[in-house]
Design a protein around this motif. Structure first.
Motif, PDB file in Angstrom:
ATOM      1  N   SER A 188       1.559   6.661   8.233  1.00 20.70           N
ATOM      2  CA  SER A 188       1.738   5.315   8.853  1.00 20.70           C
ATOM      3  C   SER A 188       2.263   4.289   7.978  1.00 20.70           C
ATOM      4  O   SER A 188       2.747   3.388   8.504  1.00 20.70           O
ATOM      5  N   HIS A 189       1.972   4.655   6.817  1.00 24.84           N
ATOM      6  CA  HIS A 189       2.215   3.626   5.563  1.00 24.84           C
ATOM      7  C   HIS A 189       2.763   4.168   4.459  1.00 24.84           C
ATOM      8  O   HIS A 189       2.405   5.158   4.044  1.00 24.84           O
ATOM      9  N   THR A 191      -5.501  -1.289   1.142  1.00 24.77           N
ATOM     10  CA  THR A 191      -5.255  -0.975   2.729  1.00 24.77           C
ATOM     11  C   THR A 191      -5.501   0.393   3.200  1.00 24.77           C
ATOM     12  O   THR A 191      -5.993   0.366   4.520  1.00 24.77           O
ATOM     13  N   ALA A 192      -5.311   1.440   2.373  1.00 25.02           N
ATOM     14  CA  ALA A 192      -5.546   2.620   2.951  1.00 25.02           C
ATOM     15  C   ALA A 192      -7.211   2.765   3.066  1.00 25.02           C
ATOM     16  O   ALA A 192      -7.519   3.409   3.990  1.00 25.02           O
ATOM     17  N   ASP A 212      -8.069  -0.470   6.256  1.00 21.69           N
ATOM     18  CA  ASP A 212      -7.532  -0.745   7.641  1.00 21.69           C
ATOM     19  C   ASP A 212      -7.486   0.436   8.394  1.00 21.69           C
ATOM     20  O   ASP A 212      -6.876   1.421   8.189  1.00 21.69           O
ATOM     21  N   CYS A 263      -4.162   2.451   9.479  1.00 20.25           N
ATOM     22  CA  CYS A 263      -3.479   3.030   8.273  1.00 20.25           C
ATOM     23  C   CYS A 263      -4.153   4.397   8.428  1.00 20.25           C
ATOM     24  O   CYS A 263      -5.230   4.856   7.768  1.00 20.25           O
ATOM     25  N   MET A 286      -1.752   6.617   4.085  1.00 25.38           N
ATOM     26  CA  MET A 286      -0.529   5.851   3.057  1.00 25.38           C
ATOM     27  C   MET A 286      -0.185   6.835   2.007  1.00 25.38           C
ATOM     28  O   MET A 286      -1.091   7.551   1.522  1.00 25.38           O
TER      29      MET A 286
END
Length: 307
Positions: A275-276, A289-290, A293, A296, A299
């Motif tokens: 996804s990222h 973030t991983a 979020d 996510c 990542m």
């Protein structure tokens, strides 16, 4: 250049000296590396149980993809191969408990696993898909708990095996979409109490009694997440159901062979799960973030611009 966990909650990107390759080693230039939201999160937060080789500073990562650019004298024929590397221990001044998040890695030739370059960045999922397959050693699940990336791989593999489509539990609305041929439900909306095989990938150590209560007679719960807290269960419900509890660890060599064949033949797709993607220069923001979020799924770090 490598990602370093200097200490819990302290991440850096800096140069490290590599150990000199031996005759049976290959040197791999990494293009993409994945971030694990299970084990690497525990390493980052300092909550990882003590393992041999555990300590800081350490290089995380065990999902790396790249090209063999040089080798020791015994492996010259492998130069140019596109490979997956499930971690490395090749740094002179940092621990390599996992060790895959670096621009260059020195690994024994047997740890550089050939994959098709056409997989692209999805190649970072090779070992994760093999881990999902390993969790199915007791048979395809009819209930999967958790619709993160491992849960989605389990659902895809269940369908690819020819078994009936599983039910998938998910409580987070951000992860309640993306089903492909199976149903996602909130546990409160599911009244079944006769599941034959439940595979839990949530990592929630408080769920075991709930899952046992959803089994039919002689059913099995497979624990395929990574659990920070001790697990326990109430004996009478498990006794009445003659429940079985199985722990699934990481992939084995046969699982990797099977996944490579399934992806190459089109029986299993790895697409749509990353996804990222962020450049490695943004690693200090990519890891939080991983880990935090829920949108996510996976990542990965792009090392291509790194010298």
């Amino acid at each position: 250049m490598a990602v370093i966990f200097e200490a819990p909650h302290r991440l850096a990107l800096r140069s490290l000296a590599l150990n000199a390759p031996e005759s049976g080693d290959v040197i791999v230039e990494i293009v993409w590396s994945g971030i694990s939201t299970g084990t690497e999160k525990l390493l980052f937060t300092g909550k990882m149980p003590n393992f041999p080789g555990m300590g800081y500073p350490l290089v995380p990562g065990y999902e790396s993809v790249g090209r063999i650019v040089d080798s020791g004298s015994e492996c010259k024929g492998r130069i140019g191969e596109w490979v997956f590397v499930p971690g490395a221990n090749c740094f002179a001044d940092a621990r390599g408990l996992f060790g895959g998040s670096a621009r260059r890695l020195v690994v024994p030739s047997a740890r550089a696993l050939p994959i098709d370059e056409s997989w692209g960045s999805d190649g970072v999922l090779f070992a994760l898909a093999a881990t999902a397959l390993h969790a199915m050693a007791g048979g395809a699940p009819d209930l999967i708990v958790g619709h993160g990336i491992l849960g989605r791989l389990l659902a895809r593999l269940t369908i690819a095996s020819g078994a009936p489509a599983p039910t998938v539990w998910e409580i987070n609305p951000a992860r309640s979409a993306g089903a492909d041929g199976y149903d996602i439900v909130h546990p409160d909306a599911d009244e079944r109490r006769d599941y034959r095989s439940i595979c839990d990938v949530s990592g929630d150590s408080s769920l075991l009694d709930t899952l046992i209560g959803r089994l039919g007679k002689g059913g099995e719960v497979t624990l395929a997440g990574f659990y920070q807290q001790p697990l326990s269960f109430t004996f009478p419900p498990a006794f009445m159901r003659e429940a079985r509890i199985r722990v699934a660890a990481e992939w084995g060599p046969d699982d990797l062979v099977a996944i490579r064949a399934m992806v190459s033949s089109g029986a299993l797709s790895l697409t749509g799960l990353v996804s990222h993607v962020q450049p490695v220069a943004d690693a200090t923001s990519a890891y939080p973030t991983a880990f935090t979020d829920p949108a996510c799924l996976k990542m990965i770090l792009d090392w291509s611009a790194c010298a």
